[in-house]
Design a protein around this motif. Structure first.
Motif, short mmCIF file in Angstrom:
data_model
loop_
_atom_site.label_atom_id
_atom_site.label_comp_id
_atom_site.label_asym_id
_atom_site.label_seq_id
_atom_site.Cartn_x
_atom_site.Cartn_y
_atom_site.Cartn_z
N TYR A 89 0.81 -1.75 0.00
CA TYR A 89 -0.39 0.48 -0.44
C TYR A 89 1.15 1.07 0.16
N ASP A 90 0.12 2.52 -0.45
CA ASP A 90 0.98 3.67 -0.61
C ASP A 90 0.76 3.93 0.44
N PHE A 91 -0.40 4.30 1.37
CA PHE A 91 -0.37 5.52 2.89
C PHE A 91 -1.57 4.58 3.45
N ALA A 92 -1.19 4.27 4.46
CA ALA A 92 -2.34 3.44 5.58
C ALA A 92 -2.12 4.17 7.07
N ILE A 93 -3.71 4.42 7.71
CA ILE A 93 -3.15 4.90 9.49
C ILE A 93 -4.60 4.22 9.69
N HIS A 94 -3.40 3.17 10.99
CA HIS A 94 -4.08 2.23 11.78
C HIS A 94 -4.54 2.34 13.37
N SER A 95 -5.43 2.75 13.78
CA SER A 95 -6.17 2.81 15.07
C SER A 95 -6.91 1.70 15.22
N PRO A 96 -6.68 1.75 17.06
CA PRO A 96 -8.22 1.01 17.21
C PRO A 96 -9.52 1.83 16.69
N GLU A 97 -9.72 2.88 15.95
CA GLU A 97 -10.28 4.04 15.95
C GLU A 97 -11.15 3.53 14.40
N ALA A 132 -5.19 -5.67 6.20
CA ALA A 132 -5.64 -4.99 7.38
C ALA A 132 -5.86 -6.34 8.51
N MET A 133 -6.74 -6.70 7.70
CA MET A 133 -7.76 -6.81 8.87
C MET A 133 -7.02 -8.54 9.00
N MET A 134 -6.25 -8.91 8.51
CA MET A 134 -5.38 -10.43 8.59
C MET A 134 -4.80 -10.26 9.60
N GLU A 135 -3.60 -8.92 9.43
CA GLU A 135 -2.56 -8.47 9.90
C GLU A 135 -2.91 -7.26 10.64
N TRP A 136 -3.29 -6.89 10.83
CA TRP A 136 -3.50 -5.54 11.81
C TRP A 136 -5.01 -5.85 12.64
N GLY A 137 -6.09 -6.63 11.93
CA GLY A 137 -6.61 -6.75 12.85
C GLY A 137 -8.00 -5.68 13.02
N ALA A 138 -7.48 -5.50 11.25
CA ALA A 138 -8.67 -3.60 11.43
C ALA A 138 -10.32 -4.57 11.15
N ASN A 139 -10.84 -3.31 11.77
CA ASN A 139 -12.23 -3.67 11.43
C ASN A 139 -13.37 -3.01 10.38
N PRO A 140 -13.73 -4.57 9.74
CA PRO A 140 -14.31 -4.17 8.71
C PRO A 140 -14.97 -3.11 8.19
N ASP A 141 -15.94 -3.04 9.21
CA ASP A 141 -17.11 -1.37 9.89
C ASP A 141 -16.20 -0.81 10.23
N THR A 142 -15.00 -0.12 10.40
CA THR A 142 -14.02 1.51 10.78
C THR A 142 -13.34 1.10 9.08
N LEU A 143 -12.98 0.61 8.42
CA LEU A 143 -11.79 0.48 7.52
C LEU A 143 -12.61 1.12 6.29
#
Length: 78
Positions: free
Chosen positions: A15-23, A54-65
């Motif tokens: 990916y070119d740029f990503a921001i990941h947080s619990p929110e 992001a979902m598999m490796e970071w546990g990103a929530n699909p509802d807030t992706l």
């Protein structure tokens, strides 16, 4: 380069740029060239691959992706 396994297949996800947080998780892909139905479909597939990572490796929530294709420059007029 980031990667994940989808079954026995390793998928590379640069990916070119990503921001990941619990929110929320935001993923951006910078693009150049002409915007067309084909280029929009290609970037949609690409961003969905990044979302899977992001979902598999970071546990990103699909509802807030959120996924963004950002055209930085449009190709020359023909």
């Amino acid at each position: 380069m980031p990667s994940f396994f989808h079954g026995p297949v390793e998928v590379w996800s640069k990916y070119d740029f990503a921001i990941h947080s619990p929110e929320a998780t935001l993923i951006f892909d910078w693009k150049t060239g002409k915007v067309s139905p084909d280029s929009e479909e290609d970037v949609r597939d690409q961003l969905h691959t990044y979302a899977k990572y992001a979902m598999m490796e970071w546990g990103a929530n699909p509802d807030t992706l959120k996924l963004y294709a950002v055209w930085l420059a449009v190709g020359a007029e023909e």
